[in-house]
Design a protein around this motif. Structure first.
Motif, PDB file in Angstrom:
ATOM      1  N   GLY A   1      54.372  52.244  26.979  1.00 20.84           N
ATOM      2  CA  GLY A   1      53.793  51.080  26.315  1.00 20.84           C
ATOM      3  C   GLY A   1      53.449  49.929  27.248  1.00 20.84           C
ATOM      4  N   VAL A   2      53.732  50.067  28.541  1.00 20.34           N
ATOM      5  CA  VAL A   2      53.443  48.995  29.494  1.00 20.34           C
ATOM      6  C   VAL A   2      52.333  49.446  30.422  1.00 20.34           C
ATOM      7  CG1 VAL A   2      54.355  47.616  31.400  1.00 20.34           C
ATOM      8  CG2 VAL A   2      55.789  48.118  29.431  1.00 20.34           C
ATOM      9  N   GLN A   3      51.355  48.594  30.579  1.00 22.39           N
ATOM     10  CA  GLN A   3      50.304  48.848  31.549  1.00 22.39           C
ATOM     11  C   GLN A   3      49.699  47.516  31.945  1.00 22.39           C
ATOM     12  OE1 GLN A   3      47.706  51.360  29.133  1.00 22.39           O
ATOM     13  NE2 GLN A   3      46.136  49.797  29.233  1.00 22.39           N
ATOM     14  N   PRO A   4      49.033  47.494  33.089  1.00 16.44           N
ATOM     15  CA  PRO A   4      48.377  46.246  33.473  1.00 16.44           C
ATOM     16  C   PRO A   4      47.157  46.005  32.591  1.00 16.44           C
ATOM     17  CG  PRO A   4      47.809  47.978  35.013  1.00 16.44           C
ATOM     18  CD  PRO A   4      48.827  48.547  34.078  1.00 16.44           C
ATOM     19  N   ARG A   5      46.712  44.771  32.563  1.00 14.34           N
ATOM     20  CA  ARG A   5      45.443  44.469  31.896  1.00 14.34           C
ATOM     21  C   ARG A   5      44.367  45.230  32.666  1.00 14.34           C
ATOM     22  NH1 ARG A   5      44.552  38.543  30.522  1.00 14.34           N
ATOM     23  NH2 ARG A   5      45.929  39.272  28.904  1.00 14.34           N
ATOM     24  N   LEU A   6      43.452  45.867  31.936  1.00  9.15           N
ATOM     25  CA  LEU A   6      42.396  46.650  32.564  1.00  9.15           C
ATOM     26  C   LEU A   6      41.029  46.080  32.228  1.00  9.15           C
ATOM     27  CD1 LEU A   6      43.750  50.246  31.787  1.00  9.15           C
ATOM     28  CD2 LEU A   6      43.972  48.965  33.919  1.00  9.15           C
ATOM     29  N   ASN A   7      40.083  46.254  33.130  1.00  9.58           N
ATOM     30  CA  ASN A   7      38.691  45.893  32.876  1.00  9.58           C
ATOM     31  C   ASN A   7      38.102  46.889  31.882  1.00  9.58           C
ATOM     32  OD1 ASN A   7      38.547  43.693  34.732  1.00  9.58           O
ATOM     33  ND2 ASN A   7      38.367  45.146  36.422  1.00  9.58           N
ATOM     34  N   PRO A   8      36.945  46.570  31.279  1.00 15.40           N
ATOM     35  CA  PRO A   8      36.312  47.504  30.339  1.00 15.40           C
ATOM     36  C   PRO A   8      36.053  48.895  30.936  1.00 15.40           C
ATOM     37  CG  PRO A   8      35.281  45.356  30.163  1.00 15.40           C
ATOM     38  CD  PRO A   8      36.224  45.296  31.333  1.00 15.40           C
ATOM     39  N   ASP A   9      35.832  48.977  32.234  1.00 16.33           N
ATOM     40  CA  ASP A   9      35.598  50.283  32.879  1.00 16.33           C
ATOM     41  C   ASP A   9      36.913  50.950  33.300  1.00 16.33           C
ATOM     42  OD1 ASP A   9      36.380  48.783  35.053  1.00 16.33           O
ATOM     43  OD2 ASP A   9      34.609  49.213  36.257  1.00 16.33           O
ATOM     44  N   LEU A  10      38.052  50.415  32.836  1.00 16.17           N
ATOM     45  CA  LEU A  10      39.408  50.896  33.108  1.00 16.17           C
ATOM     46  C   LEU A  10      39.870  50.669  34.541  1.00 16.17           C
ATOM     47  CD1 LEU A  10      39.562  54.172  30.981  1.00 16.17           C
ATOM     48  CD2 LEU A  10      40.265  51.861  30.361  1.00 16.17           C
ATOM     49  N   SER A  11      39.123  49.874  35.313  1.00 12.37           N
ATOM     50  CA  SER A  11      39.597  49.490  36.644  1.00 12.37           C
ATOM     51  C   SER A  11      40.606  48.353  36.502  1.00 12.37           C
ATOM     52  CB  SER A  11      38.427  49.072  37.537  1.00 12.37           C
ATOM     53  OG  SER A  11      37.809  47.902  37.018  1.00 12.37           O
ATOM     54  N   VAL A  12      41.403  48.148  37.531  1.00 10.52           N
ATOM     55  CA  VAL A  12      42.439  47.116  37.517  1.00 10.52           C
ATOM     56  C   VAL A  12      41.854  45.826  38.097  1.00 10.52           C
ATOM     57  CG1 VAL A  12      44.734  46.483  38.361  1.00 10.52           C
ATOM     58  CG2 VAL A  12      44.233  48.872  37.804  1.00 10.52           C
ATOM     59  N   PRO A  13      41.915  44.704  37.363  1.00 11.86           N
ATOM     60  CA  PRO A  13      41.404  43.435  37.898  1.00 11.86           C
ATOM     61  C   PRO A  13      42.165  42.992  39.146  1.00 11.86           C
ATOM     62  CG  PRO A  13      41.956  43.228  35.559  1.00 11.86           C
ATOM     63  CD  PRO A  13      42.458  44.560  36.018  1.00 11.86           C
ATOM     64  N   ASP A  14      41.496  42.240  40.005  1.00 11.27           N
ATOM     65  CA  ASP A  14      42.109  41.735  41.238  1.00 11.27           C
ATOM     66  C   ASP A  14      43.348  40.889  40.971  1.00 11.27           C
ATOM     67  OD1 ASP A  14      40.122  42.980  42.686  1.00 11.27           O
ATOM     68  OD2 ASP A  14      38.921  41.166  42.938  1.00 11.27           O
ATOM     69  N   SER A  15      43.418  40.252  39.807  1.00  6.25           N
ATOM     70  CA  SER A  15      44.535  39.357  39.505  1.00  6.25           C
ATOM     71  C   SER A  15      45.839  40.090  39.230  1.00  6.25           C
ATOM     72  CB  SER A  15      44.177  38.485  38.300  1.00  6.25           C
ATOM     73  OG  SER A  15      43.947  39.311  37.160  1.00  6.25           O
ATOM     74  N   VAL A  16      45.814  41.394  39.012  1.00  2.00           N
ATOM     75  CA  VAL A  16      47.033  42.135  38.667  1.00  2.00           C
ATOM     76  C   VAL A  16      47.954  42.306  39.873  1.00  2.00           C
ATOM     77  CG1 VAL A  16      47.927  44.376  37.892  1.00  2.00           C
ATOM     78  CG2 VAL A  16      46.018  43.298  36.682  1.00  2.00           C
ATOM     79  N   VAL A  17      47.401  42.690  41.022  1.00  2.00           N
ATOM     80  CA  VAL A  17      48.212  42.906  42.230  1.00  2.00           C
ATOM     81  C   VAL A  17      47.806  41.876  43.275  1.00  2.00           C
ATOM     82  CG1 VAL A  17      48.832  44.509  44.075  1.00  2.00           C
ATOM     83  CG2 VAL A  17      48.374  45.386  41.768  1.00  2.00           C
ATOM     84  N   GLN A  18      48.777  41.100  43.733  1.00  2.37           N
ATOM     85  CA  GLN A  18      48.528  40.080  44.750  1.00  2.37           C
ATOM     86  C   GLN A  18      49.454  40.297  45.940  1.00  2.37           C
ATOM     87  OE1 GLN A  18      46.215  37.401  44.485  1.00  2.37           O
ATOM     88  NE2 GLN A  18      45.511  38.700  42.817  1.00  2.37           N
ATOM     89  N   VAL A  19      48.915  40.136  47.142  1.00  2.00           N
ATOM     90  CA  VAL A  19      49.736  40.156  48.343  1.00  2.00           C
ATOM     91  C   VAL A  19      50.580  38.886  48.321  1.00  2.00           C
ATOM     92  CG1 VAL A  19      49.713  40.137  50.869  1.00  2.00           C
ATOM     93  CG2 VAL A  19      47.986  41.448  49.620  1.00  2.00           C
ATOM     94  N   SER A  20      51.861  39.011  48.651  1.00  2.00           N
ATOM     95  CA  SER A  20      52.739  37.840  48.630  1.00  2.00           C
ATOM     96  C   SER A  20      53.793  37.958  49.726  1.00  2.00           C
ATOM     97  CB  SER A  20      53.405  37.703  47.250  1.00  2.00           C
ATOM     98  OG  SER A  20      54.121  38.859  46.902  1.00  2.00           O
ATOM     99  N   GLY A  21      54.545  36.886  49.894  1.00  2.00           N
ATOM    100  CA  GLY A  21      55.662  36.888  50.830  1.00  2.00           C
ATOM    101  C   GLY A  21      55.278  37.186  52.263  1.00  2.00           C
ATOM    102  N   VAL A  22      56.033  38.099  52.890  1.00  2.00           N
ATOM    103  CA  VAL A  22      55.884  38.367  54.320  1.00  2.00           C
ATOM    104  C   VAL A  22      54.550  39.020  54.684  1.00  2.00           C
ATOM    105  CG1 VAL A  22      58.367  38.520  54.746  1.00  2.00           C
ATOM    106  CG2 VAL A  22      57.089  40.598  54.153  1.00  2.00           C
ATOM    107  N   ALA A  23      53.856  39.613  53.725  1.00  2.00           N
ATOM    108  CA  ALA A  23      52.592  40.312  54.017  1.00  2.00           C
ATOM    109  C   ALA A  23      51.379  39.387  54.005  1.00  2.00           C
ATOM    110  CB  ALA A  23      52.376  41.446  53.022  1.00  2.00           C
TER     111      ALA A  23
END
Length: 167
Positions: free
Chosen positions: A62-84
């Motif tokens: 029942g958990v999934q990221p928000r998806l674009n209409p074409d079922l791709s993952v928007p850039d806002s879902v995964v962000q580089v953070s911290g040491v990277a």
């Protein structure tokens, strides 16, 4: 007791009002704007500075990221953070669950730092999900986790960890 037309309309309106009140008081996805945020980190002693990490995370049912209409993952879902940081994400995709499966699909991605010196252990990515309350144990990191060094050779000596926070 037999109701006339007016009585039936009043009864239907009362039932509809009760259903709407019940639905608006429910928690969960429909009644909450709470987001589950995953903070991904590494621990250990890397054999060399890290340049990129590829990871797959199995989601609870029942958990999934928000998806674009074409079922791709928007850039806002995964962000580089911290040491990277600074860095970028690539190969971000969500595998939909199979019918009858007891997991919610898998989020897969690669992060790459733009720092030529690479990075060490610590937080490297933040994942935002539109979901209610979950704990770290609800998510599973695939054993296919991999890290590459600044010379593109595999990095050993590290393990991924995941923490759940809420926004």
């Amino acid at each position: 007791m037999k109701l006339g037309i007016t009585g039936k309309l009043v009864l239907k309106a009362a039932l509809l009002a009760m259903l709407l009140a019940l639905a608006s008081s429910c928690g969960g996805e429909g009644g909450s704007n709470q987001k589950t945020v995953l903070k991904l980190s590494t621990t250990g002693l890397p054999s060399e500075p890290i340049s990129s990490i590829s990871i797959s995370i199995a989601m609870p049912q029942g958990v999934q990221p928000r998806l674009n209409p074409d079922l791709s993952v928007p850039d806002s879902v995964v962000q580089v953070s911290g040491v990277a940081m600074p860095g970028s994400t690539s190969n971000v995709w969500f595998g939909l669950p199979r019918n009858g499966s007891n997991f919610g699909g898998g989020l897969n991605f690669t992060i790459t730092t733009s720092n030529p010196a690479g990075f060490g252990v610590g937080e490297f990515a933040t994942v935002s999900l539109d979901a209610g309350s979950h704990t770290s144990s609800d998510f599973t990191i695939s054993p296919l986790f991999s890290a590459a060094g600044i010379d593109h050779a595999p990095v050993s000596g590290i393990s991924p960890t995941l923490a759940v926070v809420y926004e």
